[in-house]
Scaffold this active site. Sequence first.
Site, PDB file in Angstrom:
ATOM      1  N   HIS A  42     -27.620  -7.735  -3.556  1.00  0.00           N
ATOM      2  CA  HIS A  42     -26.808  -6.929  -4.480  1.00  0.00           C
ATOM      3  C   HIS A  42     -27.557  -6.558  -5.758  1.00  0.00           C
ATOM      4  O   HIS A  42     -26.937  -6.178  -6.743  1.00  0.00           O
ATOM      5  CB  HIS A  42     -25.498  -7.668  -4.800  1.00  0.00           C
ATOM      6  CG  HIS A  42     -24.610  -7.843  -3.601  1.00  0.00           C
ATOM      7  ND1 HIS A  42     -23.589  -8.767  -3.541  1.00  0.00           N
ATOM      8  CD2 HIS A  42     -24.608  -7.207  -2.399  1.00  0.00           C
ATOM      9  CE1 HIS A  42     -22.999  -8.688  -2.359  1.00  0.00           C
ATOM     10  NE2 HIS A  42     -23.594  -7.761  -1.644  1.00  0.00           N
ATOM     11  N   ILE A  58     -26.626 -11.740  -8.597  1.00  0.00           N
ATOM     12  CA  ILE A  58     -27.439 -10.752  -9.317  1.00  0.00           C
ATOM     13  C   ILE A  58     -27.970 -11.337 -10.619  1.00  0.00           C
ATOM     14  O   ILE A  58     -28.432 -10.613 -11.487  1.00  0.00           O
ATOM     15  CB  ILE A  58     -26.617  -9.477  -9.615  1.00  0.00           C
ATOM     16  CG1 ILE A  58     -25.351  -9.822 -10.423  1.00  0.00           C
ATOM     17  CG2 ILE A  58     -26.234  -8.768  -8.316  1.00  0.00           C
ATOM     18  CD1 ILE A  58     -24.576  -8.596 -10.906  1.00  0.00           C
ATOM     19  N   ASP A  59     -27.900 -12.678 -10.743  1.00  0.00           N
ATOM     20  CA  ASP A  59     -28.204 -13.313 -12.030  1.00  0.00           C
ATOM     21  C   ASP A  59     -29.663 -13.725 -12.202  1.00  0.00           C
ATOM     22  O   ASP A  59     -30.064 -14.147 -13.292  1.00  0.00           O
ATOM     23  CB  ASP A  59     -27.295 -14.534 -12.237  1.00  0.00           C
ATOM     24  CG  ASP A  59     -27.289 -15.460 -11.028  1.00  0.00           C
ATOM     25  OD1 ASP A  59     -28.376 -15.768 -10.495  1.00  0.00           O
ATOM     26  OD2 ASP A  59     -26.186 -15.876 -10.605  1.00  0.00           O
ATOM     27  N   CYS A  69     -35.533   8.996 -23.548  1.00  0.00           N
ATOM     28  CA  CYS A  69     -35.506  10.401 -23.109  1.00  0.00           C
ATOM     29  C   CYS A  69     -34.092  10.975 -23.168  1.00  0.00           C
ATOM     30  O   CYS A  69     -33.888  12.159 -22.912  1.00  0.00           O
ATOM     31  CB  CYS A  69     -36.071  10.546 -21.699  1.00  0.00           C
ATOM     32  SG  CYS A  69     -34.884  10.172 -20.382  1.00  0.00           S
ATOM     33  N   ILE A  81     -22.223 -27.048  -4.132  1.00  0.00           N
ATOM     34  CA  ILE A  81     -23.584 -27.047  -3.582  1.00  0.00           C
ATOM     35  C   ILE A  81     -24.612 -27.691  -4.527  1.00  0.00           C
ATOM     36  O   ILE A  81     -25.536 -28.359  -4.071  1.00  0.00           O
ATOM     37  CB  ILE A  81     -23.990 -25.619  -3.177  1.00  0.00           C
ATOM     38  CG1 ILE A  81     -25.338 -25.637  -2.478  1.00  0.00           C
ATOM     39  CG2 ILE A  81     -23.957 -24.651  -4.345  1.00  0.00           C
ATOM     40  CD1 ILE A  81     -25.600 -24.442  -1.637  1.00  0.00           C
ATOM     41  N   SER A 138     -17.786 -17.759   0.573  1.00  0.00           N
ATOM     42  CA  SER A 138     -16.626 -17.842   1.463  1.00  0.00           C
ATOM     43  C   SER A 138     -16.857 -16.970   2.696  1.00  0.00           C
ATOM     44  O   SER A 138     -16.008 -16.891   3.567  1.00  0.00           O
ATOM     45  CB  SER A 138     -15.381 -17.365   0.722  1.00  0.00           C
ATOM     46  OG  SER A 138     -15.605 -16.065   0.206  1.00  0.00           O
ATOM     47  N   THR A 169     -21.873 -20.853  -9.830  1.00  0.00           N
ATOM     48  CA  THR A 169     -20.728 -21.301 -10.627  1.00  0.00           C
ATOM     49  C   THR A 169     -21.061 -22.577 -11.400  1.00  0.00           C
ATOM     50  O   THR A 169     -20.604 -22.758 -12.526  1.00  0.00           O
ATOM     51  CB  THR A 169     -19.468 -21.545  -9.765  1.00  0.00           C
ATOM     52  OG1 THR A 169     -19.822 -22.298  -8.629  1.00  0.00           O
ATOM     53  CG2 THR A 169     -18.834 -20.239  -9.334  1.00  0.00           C
TER      54      THR A 169
END
Length: 241
Positions: A121, A105-106, A152, A231, A191, A28
């Site tokens: 993920h 997933i970044d 294809c 964080i 969380s 974030t």
Amino acid sequence: MSRETEKLQEILDSHRRVVFFGGAGVSTESGIPDFRSVDGLYHQKYDYPPETILSHTFFMSRPEEFFRFYRDKMLALDAEPNAAHRKLAQLEKAGKLTGVVTQNIDGLHQKAGSVHVMELHGSVHRNYCMRCGKFYDARFMLESEGIPTCSCGGMIKPDVVLYEEGLDQNILRDAVKTISEADVMIVGGTSLAVYPAAGLLDYFRGDVLVLINKGATPRDNSADLLIQAPIGQVFSQIVVR
Ligand code: ZN
């Protein structure tokens, strides 16, 4: 530096096998929205809630709408790693950190230089043709229109774990092993609401469990050190030595 952050510094100075387990809150501060936070995607205007759009059923039945949302909300390719990503990469280089387990997933941990990253993920940076398996990068997905299609003719699917889909068993095994062998586990920016990912904490048998999150989590009581702060802000004060 707060007393809690000083304690984290002491823990990092006196231990060698640290594992990090992180969630959306790690990204974030890089400008990537958290699905479950108040300001997150749930409260933005779309015809369906994100967890419906990001489900396997929705992807298969309404791919065009899936990809409209996906390009709009999931592909923040200009996002940069923040202090948390950078310090974790430095800790790995210094031989202190054995791995990063992430729900994100970044790809920002790799962008910061981390090598052993277990992406529970998946990643928006890997995309495969559902017919022939040809690889496509995230930039191709961003610049595609409608349904991204392989040379294809097959549809291209992001290598991300959608709702209703199972986790990659090899990655899960690696995460369990890395966590069970660690002396220190730092859990950050989550969380701890998502299972089975959150259940990974139960495999930790080391000395010190550190929890860093802005809000309360169901595991706050089991933490040896609890830091309720963003964080990136915490890690920006940590010195890697
Ligand atoms: Zn193909």
